[in-house]
Structures are given as structure tokens and as C-alpha cells.
Enzyme design. Structure first.
Site, mmCIF file in Angstrom:
data_model
loop_
_atom_site.group_PDB
_atom_site.id
_atom_site.type_symbol
_atom_site.label_atom_id
_atom_site.label_comp_id
_atom_site.label_asym_id
_atom_site.label_seq_id
_atom_site.Cartn_x
_atom_site.Cartn_y
_atom_site.Cartn_z
ATOM 1 N N ALA A 69 5.352 23.031 0.824
ATOM 2 C CA ALA A 69 5.056 21.523 0.575
ATOM 3 C C ALA A 69 5.600 20.811 1.573
ATOM 4 O O ALA A 69 6.479 19.941 1.660
ATOM 5 C CB ALA A 69 5.704 21.315 -0.876
ATOM 6 N N GLY A 70 5.157 21.046 2.956
ATOM 7 C CA GLY A 70 5.571 20.392 3.787
ATOM 8 C C GLY A 70 4.962 18.931 4.038
ATOM 9 O O GLY A 70 4.012 18.725 3.355
ATOM 10 N N GLU A 71 5.458 18.115 4.823
ATOM 11 C CA GLU A 71 5.080 16.802 4.944
ATOM 12 C C GLU A 71 3.778 16.727 5.560
ATOM 13 O O GLU A 71 2.894 15.756 5.179
ATOM 14 C CB GLU A 71 6.192 15.868 5.788
ATOM 15 C CG GLU A 71 6.153 14.525 5.638
ATOM 16 C CD GLU A 71 7.264 13.815 6.423
ATOM 17 O OE1 GLU A 71 7.085 12.555 6.485
ATOM 18 O OE2 GLU A 71 8.149 14.318 6.771
ATOM 19 N N GLU A 130 -8.454 3.825 10.450
ATOM 20 C CA GLU A 130 -9.067 3.849 9.222
ATOM 21 C C GLU A 130 -9.140 2.578 8.741
ATOM 22 O O GLU A 130 -8.684 1.575 8.984
ATOM 23 C CB GLU A 130 -7.972 4.687 8.271
ATOM 24 C CG GLU A 130 -6.508 4.319 8.084
ATOM 25 C CD GLU A 130 -6.403 3.460 6.926
ATOM 26 O OE1 GLU A 130 -7.284 3.486 6.165
ATOM 27 O OE2 GLU A 130 -5.366 3.060 6.709
ATOM 28 N N HIS A 155 1.908 -8.767 14.511
ATOM 29 C CA HIS A 155 2.063 -7.798 13.624
ATOM 30 C C HIS A 155 0.913 -7.660 12.394
ATOM 31 O O HIS A 155 0.413 -6.615 12.158
ATOM 32 C CB HIS A 155 3.406 -7.802 12.926
ATOM 33 C CG HIS A 155 3.649 -6.523 12.008
ATOM 34 N ND1 HIS A 155 3.807 -5.063 12.553
ATOM 35 C CD2 HIS A 155 3.395 -6.308 10.516
ATOM 36 C CE1 HIS A 155 4.114 -4.413 11.581
ATOM 37 N NE2 HIS A 155 3.707 -5.213 10.331
ATOM 38 N N GLN A 164 -9.708 1.538 5.524
ATOM 39 C CA GLN A 164 -8.971 1.147 4.290
ATOM 40 C C GLN A 164 -7.991 0.103 3.971
ATOM 41 O O GLN A 164 -7.894 -0.878 3.281
ATOM 42 C CB GLN A 164 -8.178 2.291 3.588
ATOM 43 C CG GLN A 164 -8.431 2.506 1.982
ATOM 44 C CD GLN A 164 -7.667 3.825 1.575
ATOM 45 O OE1 GLN A 164 -7.091 4.149 2.256
ATOM 46 N NE2 GLN A 164 -7.443 4.014 0.125
ATOM 47 N N SER A 188 -1.951 1.738 11.272
ATOM 48 C CA SER A 188 -1.931 2.479 10.256
ATOM 49 C C SER A 188 -1.685 4.057 10.604
ATOM 50 O O SER A 188 -1.512 4.215 11.639
ATOM 51 C CB SER A 188 -3.558 2.687 9.998
ATOM 52 O OG SER A 188 -3.851 1.550 9.389
ATOM 53 N N ALA A 233 1.339 18.957 5.498
ATOM 54 C CA ALA A 233 0.436 19.412 4.554
ATOM 55 C C ALA A 233 0.003 18.182 3.363
ATOM 56 O O ALA A 233 -1.024 17.973 3.101
ATOM 57 C CB ALA A 233 1.075 20.624 3.882
ATOM 58 N N THR A 240 0.898 -1.095 0.078
ATOM 59 C CA THR A 240 -0.144 -0.004 0.145
ATOM 60 C C THR A 240 0.761 1.373 -0.098
ATOM 61 O O THR A 240 2.038 1.087 0.103
ATOM 62 C CB THR A 240 -0.953 0.052 1.283
ATOM 63 O OG1 THR A 240 -0.161 0.473 2.159
ATOM 64 C CG2 THR A 240 -1.505 -1.257 1.612
ATOM 65 N N CYS A 241 0.340 2.229 -0.052
ATOM 66 C CA CYS A 241 1.230 3.579 -0.022
ATOM 67 C C CYS A 241 2.127 3.699 1.202
ATOM 68 O O CYS A 241 3.006 4.365 1.346
ATOM 69 C CB CYS A 241 0.424 4.831 -0.344
ATOM 70 S SG CYS A 241 -0.986 4.867 0.736
#
Lengths: 431, 267
Positions: free
Chosen positions: A190-192, A114, A99, A116, A109, A194, A50-51
Site C-alpha cells: 500500500a505504498g503512496e 489533466e 496561481h 479534470q 496538478s 501505488a 478537490t481531492c
């Protein structure tokens, strides 16, 4: 007989920065699953990508060797060896089970609770089972993971609370806009954080993302990730007229947006509500903006208080959720331990069966005048004697012994009954 | 017959109000379908009771105080049900049903005898004028409830204090579109009702015209207020807090008109 181990190795968002996760992400499941097929040592395996994480779960006999082989096969050439070594975690047996259950229950997560991840895990398992790469152990393990996750979801309220800044931002957005789909978001800087918040917003169906940054190049790159477009800092106010949600996180020392700027665009927006999130420290947005009608400004402390509001409740729920994961892990490990003795029991039964058969074949032809009924009675007698004799040893194998561990007991039984294939020189196998 | 049906529907509304209130406080999802079913049943009974009264009285039952309030409550139920299928406005039902129940209790307290209709009121224009106006006021009332909910929720979001109501009230946008829907329809119907009323007044009074009663003046002011609100909303883009605030303020005029109508003892 060597014991089989359950191994889980992977990278996740906690230890590994996004740049590396991006490189390690598996494009799809088919191709990597097929590649793993070439590793003969893997009995069963399963992949999850996943991402936020890439994880490989497998059953094998030599965990250390297989670990290196699997990492090599999947990730070779993508990042340097040291980088890979520093971020990969490895869990074995009970830890691996725990795990996996923690992941499935969404306790691991980025946004705890969440939903998903469970869908993603099911999807991944569907690929693995279609490719027939899973066997008895992993099938059982994943089904248990799904039911553990379901227990956590139904027995705790972990999924119901806002649990992080970005989630809090989304929750507030929902209270203002209702449905977020079709809304337009703007990232300033473009902070993390954000980026994370934006990621979450996009997940809620935000239609369009504009990235505004001092250096346009970074803006263009980030915009590409969200399939949005980029703009320069001087267009900020212009773009704001078309924006519903703004997330600001620049490293600027002073204010980026003043009350006057926002006031000037409100008539053009026909007073549609505007939700401004300032997660920069020091702040980017003039706190006075919040006094304007239909404009809602939240800074990092405000968002934290939204998170805090649910924290106490959440902690309680997390404790409960971890307890459920623990219980399910124990149950599964008990099943898995039981699995270990199964081959020995099956072999013992087969050996007894073949001895009975051989003896019956020798004896029965010599007994004259036996009817079918009597023959069956004799056959039953033979197998009953064998079963009674073996019963004690099965009990010995299955029992929970504190003093002798199961491996030793299996070894004792196997050598006692000569199941290891090696024949004792003095043994009289003809009985 | 109609009396018994009225009492039954009142009991139904009371039960629905209790269920909706418990639902509002506890937020147990399983309660909602039950509350809605009871409410729909009560509204159905109410409809039948109005029909029965129409048959018994041989004229449309919107002349006495009891009839007007009861019809007003019925209009609120219908207006609420008419859009609740289209807009999901979280927990709006709890507020609406509570108000409907209070109105029904008031109607029950008023004398319920069926009065003969004075001869000058025996015209088909009366029921049309009165029912359209009351339905219009029902929509404006719902808009005001929505406006009030908006102002509460807005305050919580602005002050960043998230209390009891924050979790239970719907989003600002949902309330704002509810406002737009109700004000639009309510204003349209009010205009229509007033036009018919004017025609009727001229028919009745001949050249005396409207005969500026306090009720008529108050209705005119109400209409002007909502016309202004419509203008600001649709032409100047006043929405959100200003619109909600204006809706609640203009509703005071609706209340005044209804009050003037009722102290005169009916139409």
C-alpha cells in the site's frame, strides 16, 4: 480609501500530505459558502475543493485579519494550528491571479495537463455564483481563468502527453486493453505511489480494485477508499487469476511473485493479457515474468522511460503554457488596477453633475425668454465645461505613471476635489 | 461503362490511400473524416461498376482474373466498412485501404475484356459459391492484417521500445477482438462456400466427385488450418500473440489458394 486586496489561500498536494488534505477537504460547497457569509470583511469569495487541493479566494480590505478569520471559520478543530500554518500558502493580488490561472491550466496538478481540474473549477464557480458570493472582480477573474486555461489547452500540447508515472501506467494499460472500464486492478502493498496510480486507474473507470497487503487492516482501509475489497498476501496468486492490472509496491526485500506463479494461472485466465507494474525498489516481481506470452511487466525504470519519452516535448510545452499564464495574469492585473480608479472617477463625475445641476437651477429661472432648445444648449454648455475641466484629472488617474504610483494619484485627486468627505476649513463650497 | 466506373473507383481508392497514409503519418484528426468520405465514395463507385459489369456480361463478374481480384478488393472494402461502425480499431483503415488499392491496381493491370462463360459454368451455384468464398477470404485477409498489427504492437510493448508504430497502432485488445470477429465470420463463410462448391462439383462431375485439383486440396488445407485455429482459440483459449501468429501463418494458405485459383485463369 483603502485598497482592496485579492487573496488566495489554500493547501495542495505539493506541500500537504494526504492525511491532512483529507481532513481539510470541504464536504460540499453550500454549507462553507454560507458560513463565510458571516465574515463581514469579505467583499467577494469563492471556494475550490478537490481531492488534491482546497483553496479559498476572496477580496477584502484587511488581508491579514481576514486570512486568520477565514482559516478559523473553515478549518478550526480539524487539524492543529501549527499543522495548518505549516501547510497553508497565501498569495496576494498578482500572485493570487497567477496561481489561479496556473491551477486552471492544470499546471499545478499532480498529473500536469489533466483536464479534470477545469471542470472542477467551473463546478465550484457555479456554486459560488448561485449563492451570489462573487462580485465583479471574482467573476471577471474566473472567466479569465477559464479562457487562460482554454488558451493553454489549445495553444500547447500539454494535455496530450503522458506526464507522470501513474499516467504512464494508464497510457500503457490503454495500449494493452484499449478501454480500461470493466477491468480489475490489484494493489499489492500500500505504498503512496501505488495508491496514486490506483487513484488514476479508478478515474479511468476500472471496475474493481483488490488490495492485498501483509497487514490486512491497512488493506481493508485502502480498499474502502476505492470501494474495493481486501485480501491477504497468501491469496495473491489466487486473486491474480481474476486480475487484469497489478500494481506492486511492497517493502519486501525479496520477490513476491515468481514466473512460475504467473505461468500457472495463465491457462485459467484463458490467456487474457495481464499487465504487471512493479514500482517497488527493490523489485517485487521476477523480471523473467516478462518472457511469458500475453504478460507485460513494467518496472519503475521502464515507466520512467515512458515518462522521459514525453519529457522534452512536455518541458517545451510547459514553458509555453507558463508564458500564456503570465500574459493572462498581466492582462487581468491591468484591468484590476484600472478598477481601482473607477470609484473615484464615478464620484468625480457625480460631483460635477450635481454642481452643474445646482448652478443651472439657480441661473435658468432668471433667464427669461429661453426656448427649450436654448435651455438644452445652456445645459450642454455647463456639462461640457465640467467634463473638459475633469478630463485632465481622469487622464492623470488612468495613465501608467512610473514616478507617482496610482494610490498616491488617487489620493491627490480625491483631496483636490474634496471627495474624502472631510471639508477643508478654508474652502468655499458655494463656489 | 463498367470500365469507366472501374477507373473512377480506382482513382478514388488511390486518393483515399494517399489521404489515409498522410493521416497515418501525421495523425491530424481533421484528415480522417475526409479520407473516410473519399474511401466510401470509391467503394460506392466500385459497387456501381460491378453492377454495370454484371448487366453488360449477363453473368456475375467473378470469372476472369480481373473480375476476381476486383471482386476481392470490393469484398475487402465491404467487410472493412461492415465492422468499422462496430469496432473502433485505430488506424486499421490505413492498412486496409492500402491493400485494397494495391489489389485494384493489380486488377487494372489484368486484361479486362468480358469473356463468354463456358457452358458448364452456367449455373446459379457458381456466383453463390465464388462470392461467398471470396468474402470469406476477405475477412481472413483483414484478420491477417490485424494479426500483423498485433504482432508489431506486441513487440513494442514487450521490448519497451516505443517507436513510430507504438503511438499509431491500436490497443492489443482491440486487435484481438477484431481477430476474433474476422476469423469467426471468415471461417463460417469459408465453410459455407466450400459446401456449396462441393455440391456444385458433384453436380458438374457426376460420380467423378471433387476431382482433386491442386486448388481444391489447397482450399481443404486452408480450411483445416483455420478449423484448428478456431478450436485453439475458442476451446483452448489461445488468444493474443499465439492467435495473431497463427492467423498470419494460416493466411499463407489463403494466399496459396488464391494464387492457384488465379494461375488457372479463373474459376
Amino acid at each position: 480609501m483603502g485598497r482592496e486586496s485579492l487573496v488566495l489561500l489554500g493547501v495542495n498536494h505539493k506541500k500537504t500530505p494526504l492525511e491532512i488534505r483529507e481532513k481539510l477537504a470541504l464536504g460540499g460547497y453550500e454549507e462553507p459558502l454560507n458560513r463565510l457569509r458571516s465574515l463581514r470583511g469579505l467583499k467577494e469569495y469563492h471556494l475550490l475543493s478537490t481531492c488534491n487541493r482546497v483553496e479559498v479566494l476572496f477580496v477584502c480590505k484587511e488581508p491579514e485579519q481576514m486570512r486568520a478569520a477565514v482559516l478559523d471559520l473553515l478549518f478550526a478543530g480539524r487539524v492543529s494550528q501549527e499543522q495548518l500554518e505549516s501547510c497553508v500558502y497565501i498569495y496576494k493580488d498578482g500572485e493570487a491571479v497567477r496561481h489561479l490561472f496556473t491551477v486552471a491550466a492544470s499546471l499545478d496538478s499532480m498529473i500536469v495537463g489533466e483536464a479534470q481540474i477545469l471542470g472542477q473549477l467551473k463546478e465550484a464557480y457555479r456554486h459560488a455564483s448561485e449563492q451570489k458570493t462573487t462580485g465583479m472582480i471574482i467573476n471577471k477573474l474566473l472567466h479569465k481563468a477559464f479562457s487562460a486555461a482554454k488558451r493553454v489547452r489549445t495553444e500547447t500540447r500539454i494535455g496530450a502527453s503522458a506526464v507522470s508515472i501513474s499516467y504512464a501506467a494508464v497510457e500503457l494499460g490503454r495500449k494493452i486493453f484499449g478501454d480500461l472500464s470493466g477491468k480489475r486492478a490489484m494493489l499489492v502493498g500500500a505504498g503512496e505511489m501505488a495508491e496514486l496510480a490506483a487513484e488514476h486507474l479508478v478515474g479511468q473507470g476500472i471496475a474493481d480494485v483488490v488490495v492485498v497487503n501483509r497487514t490486512l487492516e491497512r488493506a481493508v482501509n485502502l480498499a474502502a477508499r476505492f470501494k474495493g475489497h481486501a485480501a491477504g498476501l497468501d491469496e495473491l496468486v489466487e486473486q491474480l487469476a481474476e486480475t487484469d492490472i497489478l500494481i506492486s509496491s511492497t517493502g519486501a526485500a525479496g520477490l513476491v511473485l515468481h514466473k512460475q506463479d504467473v505461468a500457472s494461472i495463465m491457462p485459467r485466465r484463458r490467456n487474457r493479457p495481464l499487465f504487471l507494474i512493479d514500482i517497488a525498489v527493490p523489485r517485487d516481481l521476477d523480471p523473467e515474468i516478462n518472457t511469458l506470452d500475453n504478460v507485460y511487466l513494467y518496472d519503475i525504470d521502464d515507466l520512467n522511460s515512458v515518462v522521459e519519452m514525453n519529457k522534452e516535448q512536455r518541458d517545451k510545452e510547459a514553458v509555453k503554457a507558463h508564458r500564456i499564464v503570465e500574459e493572462e495574469t498581466l492582462k487581468f492585473m491591468r484591468w484590476l488596477d484600472g478598477m481601482e480608479v473607477t470609484p473615484t472617477i464615478v464620484e468625480l463625475q457625480a460631483a460635477a453633475e450635481s454642481i452643474c445641476r445646482a448652478e443651472l437651477d439657480k441661473t435658468l429661472p432668471r433667464l427669461n425668454g429661453l426656448g427649450d432648445k436654448e435651455r438644452q444648449a445652456v445645459e450642454r454648455l455647463a456639462s461640457a465645461v465640467a467634463a473638459k475641466l475633469l478630463h485632465r484629472s481622469f487622464q492623470y488617474l488612468r495613465a501608467e505613471h512610473d514616478c507617482v504610483n496610482r494610490q498616491e494619484r488617487i489620493a491627490v485627486v480625491r483631496s483636490l476635489f474634496g471627495l474624502n468627505g472631510e471639508e477643508c476649513p478654508s474652502a468655499d463650497t458655494s463656489v | 461503362m463498367s470500365h469507366l466506373l472501374f477507373q473512377l473507383s480506382l482513382a478514388g481508392y488511390l486518393a483515399a490511400a494517399v489521404l489515409y497514409t498522410i493521416f497515418f503519418i501525421k495523425q491530424k484528426k481533421t484528415l480522417h473524416p475526409a479520407a473516410r468520405a473519399v474511401f466510401c465514395a470509391a467503394a460506392g463507385l466500385h459497387t456501381v461498376s460491378l453492377v454495370a459489369r454484371y448487366v453488360a456480361a449477363a453473368h456475375t463478374p467473378i470469372t476472369s482474373i480481373h473480375e476476381i481480384i476486383s471482386f476481392f478488393a470490393w469484398s475487402l472494402s465491404c467487410c472493412y466498412l461492415s465492422f468499422r461502425w462496430r469496432y473502433a480499431v485505430k488506424n486499421f483503415g490505413s492498412f486496409a485501404v492500402l491493400l485494397i488499392t494495391v489489389l485494384m491496381l493489380t486488377a487494372a493491370a489484368a486484361p479486362q475484356a468480358i469473356l463468354p462463360l463456358p457452358p458448364e459454368l452456367r449455373t446459379w451455384l457458381l456466383p453463390v459459391h465464388a462470392s461467398i468464398s471470396i468474402v470469406a477470404y476477405a475477412f481472413l485477409t483483414l484478420a491477417a492484417i490485424g494479426g500483423l498489427m498485433y504482432l508489431i504492437q506486441e513487440r513494442q510493448l514487450k521490448q519497451k521500445r516505443f517507436g513510430f508504430f507504438y503511438h499509431r497502432l491500436p490497443s492489443l485488445e482491440a486487435l484481438d477482438s477484431l481477430n476474433q470477429h474476422c476469423i469467426g465470420l471468415g471461417f463460417l463463410l469459408m465453410t459455407l462456400g466450400m459446401t456449396i462448391g462441393t455440391v456444385w462439383a458433384f453436380q458438374l462431375g457426376g460420380d467423378r466427385g471433387l476431382g482433386w485439383h491442386s486448388k481444391i486440396i489447397s482450399a481443404m488445407i486452408t480450411w483445416l488450418l483455420y478449423a484448428g485455429l478456431m478450436h485453439h482459440r475458442f476451446v483452448m483459449g489461445w488468444r493474443g500473440r499465439q492467435a495473431a501468429f497463427l492467423t498470419v501463418s494460416a493466411f499463407a494458405a489463403v494466399l496459396l489458394t488464391l494464387f492457384l485459383l488465379l494461375i488457372k485463369g479463373g474459376i
